[in-house]
Design a protein around this motif. Structure first.
Motif, short mmCIF file in Angstrom:
data_model
loop_
_atom_site.label_atom_id
_atom_site.label_comp_id
_atom_site.label_asym_id
_atom_site.label_seq_id
_atom_site.Cartn_x
_atom_site.Cartn_y
_atom_site.Cartn_z
N ALA A 1 0.84 -1.21 0.00
CA ALA A 1 0.00 0.00 0.00
C ALA A 1 0.87 1.25 0.00
O ALA A 1 0.58 2.22 -0.71
CB ALA A 1 -0.92 -0.01 1.22
N ARG A 2 1.96 1.23 0.77
CA ARG A 2 2.85 2.38 0.81
C ARG A 2 3.45 2.67 -0.57
O ARG A 2 3.53 3.83 -0.99
CB ARG A 2 3.98 2.12 1.82
CG ARG A 2 4.90 3.30 2.03
CD ARG A 2 6.13 2.88 2.81
NE ARG A 2 5.83 2.48 4.18
CZ ARG A 2 5.90 3.30 5.22
NH1 ARG A 2 6.24 4.57 5.07
NH2 ARG A 2 5.62 2.85 6.44
N VAL A 3 3.84 1.63 -1.28
CA VAL A 3 4.45 1.82 -2.60
C VAL A 3 3.42 2.32 -3.60
O VAL A 3 3.72 3.17 -4.45
CB VAL A 3 5.13 0.52 -3.07
CG1 VAL A 3 5.60 0.64 -4.52
CG2 VAL A 3 6.31 0.18 -2.17
N VAL A 4 2.20 1.80 -3.55
CA VAL A 4 1.16 2.27 -4.47
C VAL A 4 0.87 3.75 -4.24
O VAL A 4 0.76 4.54 -5.19
CB VAL A 4 -0.13 1.44 -4.33
CG1 VAL A 4 -1.23 2.03 -5.20
CG2 VAL A 4 0.13 -0.01 -4.73
N VAL A 5 0.75 4.16 -2.98
CA VAL A 5 0.51 5.58 -2.70
C VAL A 5 1.69 6.42 -3.18
O VAL A 5 1.51 7.53 -3.71
CB VAL A 5 0.25 5.80 -1.19
CG1 VAL A 5 0.16 7.29 -0.87
CG2 VAL A 5 -1.04 5.10 -0.77
N ALA A 6 2.91 5.88 -3.03
CA ALA A 6 4.08 6.59 -3.54
C ALA A 6 4.01 6.74 -5.06
O ALA A 6 4.37 7.79 -5.60
CB ALA A 6 5.36 5.85 -3.15
N ARG A 7 3.54 5.72 -5.74
CA ARG A 7 3.38 5.81 -7.19
C ARG A 7 2.35 6.88 -7.56
O ARG A 7 2.48 7.55 -8.59
CB ARG A 7 2.93 4.45 -7.74
CG ARG A 7 2.46 4.46 -9.19
CD ARG A 7 3.57 4.79 -10.15
NE ARG A 7 3.08 4.92 -11.51
CZ ARG A 7 2.70 6.05 -12.07
NH1 ARG A 7 2.74 7.19 -11.38
NH2 ARG A 7 2.27 6.08 -13.32
N MET A 8 1.33 7.07 -6.72
CA MET A 8 0.29 8.03 -7.00
C MET A 8 0.68 9.45 -6.60
O MET A 8 -0.04 10.40 -6.92
CB MET A 8 -0.99 7.66 -6.24
CG MET A 8 -1.55 6.26 -6.50
SD MET A 8 -1.97 5.99 -8.23
CE MET A 8 -3.16 7.29 -8.50
N LEU A 9 1.78 9.63 -5.88
CA LEU A 9 2.06 10.91 -5.26
C LEU A 9 2.10 12.10 -6.22
O LEU A 9 1.51 13.14 -5.94
CB LEU A 9 3.38 10.83 -4.47
CG LEU A 9 3.63 12.01 -3.55
CD1 LEU A 9 2.61 12.06 -2.42
CD2 LEU A 9 5.04 11.98 -2.98
N PRO A 10 2.81 12.01 -7.38
CA PRO A 10 2.80 13.17 -8.28
C PRO A 10 1.38 13.59 -8.70
O PRO A 10 1.08 14.78 -8.75
CB PRO A 10 3.64 12.70 -9.47
CG PRO A 10 4.54 11.67 -8.90
CD PRO A 10 3.72 10.95 -7.87
#
Length: 289
Positions: A95-104
């Protein structure tokens, strides 16, 4: 002030001051991405999926999930789906990595809503990140396995800024398979009904008269749930024009089935000559053209 996140340049903050919410998120990510836990998560995903096997760090995983435009879109989407499925199953690191992917994208949305004056940047960004986490960890992977990135983004934005769903405006929202049996009998003392209830009545009558489930769902999505043609196009992986054409066909079908049930055959006058056909005003569907 330009900053970088996981190797990708971010847009300047909409405020001249540093955003403490964003900076805190970036600092947490910088620390976590270098931990043994992050490395262990990468190895776990490599062993679980052939798609993830070539990716050796969280940086490469974010690239492989679509941050790198050279990665084929279908491959990126399948990798993101793998992570979302893991997150739904309880993998907090995924979940942390997916949110990081969405950050921009979340930053862009926060900046856009800040310019509209709804919230300040820190409030908007904080709300979006929190909503993204919930969307990712509850994503319906079986029902919506494609277009994961845009689905997560739209669901996140809608959760924070979007029009409330029908379930939040009414006591009960009936699914399509029950809608055909629904009738509304309770009206206000002034004789007026809620336009949304009237629309539900209209669609219920049309469904009972034979309106196809596909047309019913599209009209519910646009007229009741408030989706735009652009949002439906992004969700379903088709063009905006295709959605508009489907809407036109659905409205034509709706008008046809209602005409069969609401327009009695004309009674010919004495002498056998029918009166000229009179136009019957039909209820208008929101968004129809």
């Amino acid at each position: 002030m330009d900053r970088t996140f996981a190797g990708a340049r971010l847009a300047p903050s909409p405020s001249p001051r540093v955003s403490p919410v964003l900076d805190g998120w970036l600092q947490d990510w910088a620390v976590w991405s270098q931990t043994s836990r992050a490395a262990h998560a990468v190895r776990r995903w490599q062993s679980a999926s052939m798609l993830m096997a070539p990716l050796t760090s969280v940086e490469e995983i974010i690239d492989g999930c679509g941050r790198d435009p050279a990665v084929q879109a279908t491959v990126a989407d399948r990798r993101l789906l793998f992570l979302v499925r893991s997150a739904v199953a309880g993998d907090v690191d995924a979940a942390r990595v997916v949110v990081a992917r969405m950050l921009p994208a979340l930053l862009s949305k926060a900046a856009a809503h800040t310019r509209r004056g709804r919230l300040n940047f820190d409030e908007a960004f904080g709300e979006l990140v929190a909503a993204a986490w919930i969307v990712v960890t509850t994503y319906p992977v079986a029902r919506r396995p494609a277009k994961v990135w845009i689905n997560v983004l739209l669901d996140t934005e809608r959760a924070v800024f979007g029009r409330p769903r029908m379930a939040e405006r009414m006591s009960v929202l009936l699914p399509p398979h029950l809608l055909a049996g629904h009738t509304t009998t309770d009206v206000g003392t002034d004789g007026l009904t809620d336009p949304l209830l009237e629309l539900l009545e209209l669609l219920a009558a049309a469904r009972r008269a034979g309106l196809s489930p596909i047309s019913l769902q599209l009209l519910l999505d646009m007229g009741v749930h408030g989706f735009t043609s652009q949002q439906l196009a992004a969700r379903d992986g088709i063009t905006d024009r295709a959605v508009r054409l489907r809407r036109r066909r659905a409205i034509t079908e709706l008008s046809g089935v209602l005409a069969l049930t609401t327009s009695p055959p004309p009674t010919p006058p004495p002498g056998g000559h029918a009166h000229p056909a009179r136009s019957t005003r039909r209820p208008a569907l929101a968004g129809a053209v």
